[in-house]
Design a protein around this motif. Structure first.
Motif, PDB file in Angstrom:
ATOM      1  N   LEU A  15       1.078  -1.046   0.097  1.00 35.28           N
ATOM      2  CA  LEU A  15      -0.044  -0.063  -0.094  1.00 35.28           C
ATOM      3  C   LEU A  15       0.821   1.293   0.040  1.00 35.28           C
ATOM      4  O   LEU A  15       1.543   1.570   0.947  1.00 35.28           O
ATOM      5  CB  LEU A  15      -0.989  -0.050   1.303  1.00 35.28           C
ATOM      6  N   ASP A  17       0.042   4.597  -0.680  1.00 37.24           N
ATOM      7  CA  ASP A  17      -0.536   5.782  -0.112  1.00 37.24           C
ATOM      8  C   ASP A  17      -1.914   5.586   0.067  1.00 37.24           C
ATOM      9  O   ASP A  17      -2.537   4.673  -0.655  1.00 37.24           O
ATOM     10  CB  ASP A  17      -0.157   7.057  -0.829  1.00 37.24           C
ATOM     11  N   SER A  18      -2.436   6.249   0.694  1.00 36.61           N
ATOM     12  CA  SER A  18      -4.056   6.316   0.924  1.00 36.61           C
ATOM     13  C   SER A  18      -4.609   7.892   1.343  1.00 36.61           C
ATOM     14  O   SER A  18      -3.715   8.563   1.913  1.00 36.61           O
ATOM     15  CB  SER A  18      -4.530   5.344   2.094  1.00 36.61           C
ATOM     16  N   GLU A  22      -9.607   7.344  -1.601  1.00 37.53           N
ATOM     17  CA  GLU A  22      -8.567   6.349  -2.391  1.00 37.53           C
ATOM     18  C   GLU A  22      -7.542   5.613  -1.790  1.00 37.53           C
ATOM     19  O   GLU A  22      -7.074   6.224  -0.854  1.00 37.53           O
ATOM     20  CB  GLU A  22      -8.319   7.310  -3.791  1.00 37.53           C
ATOM     21  N   LYS A  23      -6.932   4.501  -2.687  1.00 43.13           N
ATOM     22  CA  LYS A  23      -5.781   4.042  -2.059  1.00 43.13           C
ATOM     23  C   LYS A  23      -4.839   3.729  -3.344  1.00 43.13           C
ATOM     24  O   LYS A  23      -5.527   3.646  -4.437  1.00 43.13           O
ATOM     25  CB  LYS A  23      -6.067   2.664  -1.337  1.00 43.13           C
ATOM     26  N   GLU A  25      -2.006   1.117  -4.631  1.00 44.03           N
ATOM     27  CA  GLU A  25      -1.519  -0.086  -4.416  1.00 44.03           C
ATOM     28  C   GLU A  25      -0.572  -0.762  -5.478  1.00 44.03           C
ATOM     29  O   GLU A  25      -0.441  -0.526  -6.635  1.00 44.03           O
ATOM     30  CB  GLU A  25      -2.520  -1.234  -3.917  1.00 44.03           C
ATOM     31  N   GLU A  36     -11.626   4.200  -2.038  1.00 46.12           N
ATOM     32  CA  GLU A  36     -11.458   3.308  -0.506  1.00 46.12           C
ATOM     33  C   GLU A  36     -11.999   4.440   0.352  1.00 46.12           C
ATOM     34  O   GLU A  36     -11.488   5.362   0.939  1.00 46.12           O
ATOM     35  CB  GLU A  36      -9.959   3.078  -0.327  1.00 46.12           C
ATOM     36  N   ALA A  39     -10.524   5.683   3.574  1.00 45.55           N
ATOM     37  CA  ALA A  39      -9.452   6.636   3.894  1.00 45.55           C
ATOM     38  C   ALA A  39      -9.915   8.000   3.593  1.00 45.55           C
ATOM     39  O   ALA A  39      -9.755   8.821   2.586  1.00 45.55           O
ATOM     40  CB  ALA A  39      -8.621   6.386   2.713  1.00 45.55           C
ATOM     41  N   LYS A  43      -4.057  12.614   1.437  1.00 41.95           N
ATOM     42  CA  LYS A  43      -2.799  11.780   0.817  1.00 41.95           C
ATOM     43  C   LYS A  43      -1.708  12.355   1.234  1.00 41.95           C
ATOM     44  O   LYS A  43      -1.512  13.602   1.411  1.00 41.95           O
ATOM     45  CB  LYS A  43      -3.148  11.856  -0.767  1.00 41.95           C
ATOM     46  N   ASP A 280       0.140   2.062   4.910  1.00 40.58           N
ATOM     47  CA  ASP A 280       0.715   2.772   3.703  1.00 40.58           C
ATOM     48  C   ASP A 280       2.368   3.224   4.248  1.00 40.58           C
ATOM     49  O   ASP A 280       2.812   3.224   5.353  1.00 40.58           O
ATOM     50  CB  ASP A 280      -0.162   3.829   3.322  1.00 40.58           C
ATOM     51  N   LEU A 286      -4.928   1.530   7.429  1.00 43.03           N
ATOM     52  CA  LEU A 286      -6.099   1.684   6.589  1.00 43.03           C
ATOM     53  C   LEU A 286      -6.852   0.179   6.979  1.00 43.03           C
ATOM     54  O   LEU A 286      -6.581  -1.004   6.665  1.00 43.03           O
ATOM     55  CB  LEU A 286      -5.727   1.586   5.186  1.00 43.03           C
TER      56      LEU A 286
END
Length: 296
Positions: A15, A17-18, A22-23, A25, A36, A39, A43, A280, A286
């Motif tokens: 992962l 960033d989140s 959103e995420k 991956e 997501e 989250a 960011k 992340d 998350l």
């Protein structure tokens, strides 16, 4: 209550960033951005960095049905693959998965479930049953089924979508396993039939969705159908040398709800309950699902 992190030493998953719903991956060679809802923080990376890193970006489309809320399409770069494979290893278990971009934002694997695969593998290895049997309901592309089979169990894999069963079989063959019993069936109907047959299992795994349809249009609604399904599962689970895993992904369902439900049916004193999560690069946890599991 405990929280379980997806193994951080998994070379084929990260992962990155989140945030902002959103995420981002990495699945093997591919980096994907998708929605997501949990989250809700900002960011860590800029939107420009996300756009630069992602091989594909999922964009939601408005559907006509309640079940269409995750429907959409992928905006892909030229270097994006439609299908590719990744691996997962734990002790002597070596699994492989074929991944692909679907119109419902999924790619064929739920990485947060890896910690449950480890639990399944270890638990079956220590059961005293000569040939442990495992029932995997709402089994999707078969991560839990593969873990159980790799540990030596006889596995029955039930899912209502024929294409998903085909995908699961591909994963079994990629993992150099065999012998899984495939059932394209409605979970509620299948379990009821198994009860009438006086069938028993050493392990039962349930990954029910909030909403779903069986192969003949049978309607699944979690809050309506889960309790009676678990009541039937109680009659299938052996009294000793057994385990159960229940995963819940619907927002609003807490580990305490899962605990109260399962304790009222199975009369277990101290089931293990908690949340599954992934961390992340910025260190944010998350949450990606509620779990309950117990051993008897």
């Amino acid at each position: 209550m405990i929280i379980l992190e997806t193994p951080s030493n998994w070379p084929d998953y990260e992962l990155i960033d989140s945030g902002d719903g959103e995420k981002l991956e990495r699945f093997g060679s591919q980096i994907l951005a998708r929605p997501e809802p949990q989250a809700i923080w900002r960011k860590a990376l800029s939107q420009a960095e996300w756009n630069s890193l992602a091989n594909a970006y999922f964009v939601k489309k408005k559907g006509n049905r309640e079940s269409d809320n995750e429907w959409g399409e992928w905006n892909k770069k030229g270097n994006c693959k439609e299908q590719w494979t990744i691996g997962y290893s734990y002790k002597q278990m070596k699994l492989k998965f074929r991944l692909g971009l679907t119109s419902f934002k999924h790619v064929g694997i739920f990485p947060e479930q890896a910690t449950n695969w480890d639990f399944i593998y270890d638990t079956i290895q220590h059961l005293s049953a000569e040939k442990p049997s495992v029932l995997n309901l709402f089994a999707y592309t078969g991560g839990a089924s593969l873990a159980a089979r790799a540990a030596g169990a006889e596995v029955t894999h039930v899912d209502s979508v024929k294409q998903t069963i085909t995908w699961s079989r591909e994963n079994m063959e990629l993992s150099k396993l065999d012998g899984i019993r495939w059932m394209v069936d409605d979970a509620v109907k299948f379990v009821a039939r198994e009860v009438r047959r006086a069938k028993t299992y050493n392990g039962i795994i349930l990954d029910p969705p909030a909403y779903g349809r069986g192969p003949e249009g049978e309607k699944w609604i979690l809050e309506t159908n889960l309790c009676p399904l678990l009541e039937n599962c109680k009659n299938l689970l052996t009294h000793k040398n057994s385990f159960l895993i229940l995963n819940l992904y619907s927002m609003g369902y807490s580990p305490i709800i899962a605990e109260s439900l399962v304790k009222s049916i199975f009369k277990v004193d101290k089931p293990e309950i908690g949340e599954l999560y992934v961390v992340d690069r910025a260190g944010r946890k998350l949450p990606l699902g509620v779990f309950l599991r117990f051993l008897k």
